[in-house]
Design an enzyme around this catalytic site. Structure first.
Site, PDB file in Angstrom:
ATOM      1  CG  ASP A  31      -0.340  -0.009   2.561  1.00 27.33           C
ATOM      2  OD1 ASP A  31       0.844  -0.465   2.780  1.00 27.33           O
ATOM      3  OD2 ASP A  31      -0.853   0.723   3.582  1.00 27.33           O
ATOM      4  CG  ASP A  79       6.904   4.246   2.167  1.00 24.99           C
ATOM      5  OD1 ASP A  79       7.104   2.994   2.508  1.00 24.99           O
ATOM      6  OD2 ASP A  79       6.321   4.885   3.157  1.00 24.99           O
ATOM      7  CD  GLU A 105       4.249   0.500   6.836  1.00 26.42           C
ATOM      8  OE1 GLU A 105       4.982   0.579   7.690  1.00 26.42           O
ATOM      9  OE2 GLU A 105       3.844   1.502   6.011  1.00 26.42           O
ATOM     10  CD  GLU A 106       2.878   4.113   4.218  1.00 25.77           C
ATOM     11  OE1 GLU A 106       2.973   4.791   5.214  1.00 25.77           O
ATOM     12  OE2 GLU A 106       4.036   3.954   3.502  1.00 25.77           O
ATOM     13  CG  HIS A 116       4.725   9.231   3.965  1.00 29.03           C
ATOM     14  ND1 HIS A 116       4.421   9.226   5.146  1.00 29.03           N
ATOM     15  CD2 HIS A 116       5.232   8.080   3.515  1.00 29.03           C
ATOM     16  CE1 HIS A 116       4.176   7.700   5.633  1.00 29.03           C
ATOM     17  NE2 HIS A 116       4.763   7.153   4.554  1.00 29.03           N
TER      18      HIS A 116
END
Lengths: 366, 366
Positions: free
Chosen positions: B80, B108, B138-139, B341
Site C-alpha cells: 500500500d 515507499d 502498512e500506512e 510520503h
C-alpha cells in the site's frame, strides 16, 4: 417592511406586569436569525398605540414619541437570544425567599425588553421624547446586528441626546465598555517526519515564549471618568500540528485583549505588538471601547434619578455603537451579566420591578 | 481466501527488469484500503511459479520455497501507499545524469517490492528457504496492518531465522528501529467570558511550562549494539479553546517520544512522566523499538554479502513486529527514506539495481 401576521401568533398584553411580560416574550423563542415571531408580536402591540410612530426594518422595530420635546433619549434592547438548551418555557423559582424567573432570555435580555415594552405603552407624555428600539441579531457576528443594518438604512432614527441599553447590569448603571481586540500570534517552522525531528523545526516549541508572556502578563486597571476598567489579555485558542508523526510547521495562538475605553484602537494594537514583539501578529477583530458618557447632563440626571452607583461595563456592548455615533450611552437592565448565556440564567422579579420603577421615575419626571 | 480475478486486470511480467516492474506496480494504484487490484496481480503472478507455495489472507500474499533448507529467511514488503497527489503515473527523470523513477510509491516502497517479486520468480533454488510476504495496510493504524492480521490468523508463516524488510534505506542496511510513544499532556482550568477573565482560569496559559520543557529538552544519542540511535521528544499537536470570547478550560499538547531500542516501553513512559511531572499525562500510543539484531549469524553474513555499512533506523517499522516474534530483522531497500510520503518521491534506478544485486548475491550464495 411590514410582514404579514402569522395566524395564531400570540398577542402581547403591554398592560401586564413586567414580570408577566418577561415570561410571555421569553416563551416566544427568538434565537438569533429566528426572531420573526417575536418581532411580529412586538410590531403588532406597538402599532396599536396611537402615541407612537412605528418603523420596521427586517426584524428591528423602532417606536418613537413625537412630542417636540427639547431632548430625545434612545432606549434599546435586542430581542434575540443564544440557543435554547432545554431551558424554556420559563419557570418560576423561589431562591432563598426571592422570586425568580428562570429560562433562556430571562437575563439576556428579555426582562429588560419587557420593562421597555411596558413603559413604551404606558408613558404617553414623558418629559423627553423617546425612541424605543428592539432589534435582532445581537448575539451573532457584528455585521448581522440589527442596529448595524438600521444605521445604514435609517441613520436619522439614531438621533438623540442620550441612550440607554437594557443589557443586564444587575439594575445598576454600567457606563461605557471595554474595547475588544483579537489577534493571531503565529510561529512557523519546517515540517518533517517526527522520527527525524532534527530535519524539521518545531513551530509549537517556538510558541513557548508566547505562552510565557501571557502567563506573566499583569493586566491593568484603568480609571476613565471616575470608573475603573479592568483589562485582560488572554489566549482564547491555540492550534498547531497536523498528525501524530509530523513535526509541525505552524502554531497559532489567538489572543483576546480587552482594553479600557481610554485607549484608542491604534494604541491597543500597538500594545499587543509590543507584548508579542518578535512574533508575526495578525489582528482579526478590533472594536473600540466606549467612554462612560456620564458627564452628559442627561446621564447625570438619569443616574441621580434611578439612584444607582455607576460602574464600568467590562464586556463590549452596543453602547459603543451609540458612542461612535456621538450619542453618550449606558447599560441599565435587570439580571446578573455573569449569568448571560448560562443555561441556568434567571432573574429576580424584584430587580425587573426596580428597573421598571427607576426608568419610569426618570422618564415621567415624577 | 481467493478473490476472483477482475477482467482487464494488468498481468505482471516478473521477468521484466526491476525498474520496469517498479513502474508497472506503481501504476496499479494501491492506496491503503484499496490494495485489491495490486494484490490480485501479485497473487496471479506468483501462483504461476511452481517452486512457490502461495497463501493469501485478505490482501496479503505469502509465497515460500519449501526446499528443506537448514535456515529460512522472511523477506517482506507492504504493497500500500499513502494517498496519490497528482503523482501517478510514474515518470522517468534525468537528475544530474542519474536515471530516476518519480511518482507515488516509488520510494515507499514499491521499488523494494519489485526487487522482491523479481527475485521470488528467479531464485528457484536459493541457499536458504525464503518466505516472501507482500502485505496491505502498512500506512494506516497499526491494528489494520496486514502483518498484524496474518500473525493472528497464520502465525506459523512467520517462522524464520532472519527477516529483511524492503523499506527504503538508500540501499544500506538499517538495523532495528526506535520505539514510539505518543501522549497527551493536559492542563485544565475554568471557563468564563473573556470580558471577565478573572472569574476563569486559563488552561492555555498553564501550558506554558509544557512548551518550555519541550523547547529546552536535549534529546539523547544512544548506542545499541554498535549503532547510535538518535532520540527525539516533540510536540506534534496542540489544541485548546472553544471560542474567541471564552477563557479556555482545557489545553492538550500531544507529544511524540522516539526512544532508543535499549529502553523498554515502561522506561519510555517513566521518562515522559518525569519530563512532564506535575501535569496530567495520557499515553495514547506505545510501540517498543527493535534492537539492531545484527549479532545473528545470518545477519552478519547478509551485511558482509551486500557490502553495506549497517546504520540505525530511526523510524518505527515492521522490523519491530518480527523482533517481537523473536526473528532478528533489518531494513534493506532502495529509496531515500526522507522522501517517503513526499509528493516528489523518486528513486534512482541504479539503487533499485544495487539492492537487486545485493539480495541476489546473498540469497543465491554466488
Amino acid at each position: 417592511m411590514r410582514v404579514a401576521r402569522l395566524d395564531g401568533m400570540p398577542a402581547l398584553d403591554l398592560t401586564a406586569s413586567s414580570a408577566d411580560l418577561t415570561r410571555a416574550i421569553c416563551d416566544i423563542p427568538s434565537v438569533s436569525d429566528d426572531e420573526r415571531a417575536l418581532a411580529d408580536a412586538v410590531d403588532e402591540a406597538v402599532r396599536a398605540l396611537p402615541h407612537l410612530e412605528v418603523h420596521r426594518d427586517g426584524d428591528t422595530i423602532v417606536a418613537r414619541t413625537m412630542l417636540g420635546r427639547a431632548q430625545r433619549v434612545v432606549i434599546a434592547g435586542h430581542i434575540d437570544t443564544v440557543p435554547i438548551n432545554a431551558n424554556l418555557p420559563v419557570r418560576e423559582l423561589d431562591e432563598d425567599g426571592e422570586r425568580m424567573l428562570w429560562g433562556r432570555g430571562t437575563v439576556d435580555m428579555k426582562a429588560g425588553v419587557a420593562v421597555q415594552l411596558k413603559l413604551a405603552a404606558e408613558l404617553v407624555a414623558p418629559r423627553v421624547d423617546i425612541t424605543w428600539m428592539w432589534y435582532d441579531h445581537e448575539e451573532v457576528a457584528a455585521e448581522l446586528n440589527g442596529l448595524n443594518r438600521l444605521a445604514a438604512n435609517r441613520p436619522e432614527l439614531f438621533a438623540g441626546d442620550f441612550a440607554i441599553l437594557g443589557e443586564p447590569s444587575n439594575g445598576q448603571v454600567e457606563g461605557g465598555c471595554n474595547g475588544n481586540l483579537r489577534a493571531i500570534v503565529r510561529t512557523t517552522g519546517v515540517r518533517s517526519h517526527s522520527a527525524r525531528a532534527w530535519i524539521g523545526d518545531n513551530a509549537i516549541h517556538k510558541a513557548a515564549p508566547i505562552l510565557d508572556r501571557l502567563a506573566a502578563y499583569a493586566p491593568q486597571d484603568v480609571e476613565v471618568e471616575g470608573l475603573v476598567y479592568r483589562e485582560g489579555l488572554n489566549a482564547v485558542r491555540i492550534n498547531g500540528g497536523i498528525a501524530g508523526n509530523v513535526i509541525p510547521d505552524l502554531c497559532e495562538v489567538e489572543v483576546n485583549y480587552r482594553f479600557a475605553p481610554s485607549r484608542s484602537t491604534d494604541e491597543a494594537v500597538a500594545h499587543v505588538r509590543e507584548v508579542f514583539a518578535g512574533f508575526e501578529i495578525e489582528v482579526v477583530d478590533l472594536a473600540g471601547g466606549a467612554r462612560p458618557g456620564l458627564d452628559a447632563p442627561l446621564a447625570q440626571e438619569f443616574v441621580a434619578a434611578v439612584g444607582a452607583e455607576p460602574r464600568p461595563k467590562y464586556g463590549w456592548t452596543d453602547v459603543a455603537r451609540f458612542s461612535a455615533l456621538g450619542v453618550p450611552a449606558v447599560n441599565y437592565g435587570p439580571g446578573d451579566p455573569s449569568l448571560a448565556h448560562h443555561d441556568d440564567e434567571r432573574v429576580p422579579v424584584a430587580q425587573i420591578q426596580a428597573v421598571e420603577s427607576g426608568l419610569r421615575a426618570w422618564l415621567s419626571g415624577a
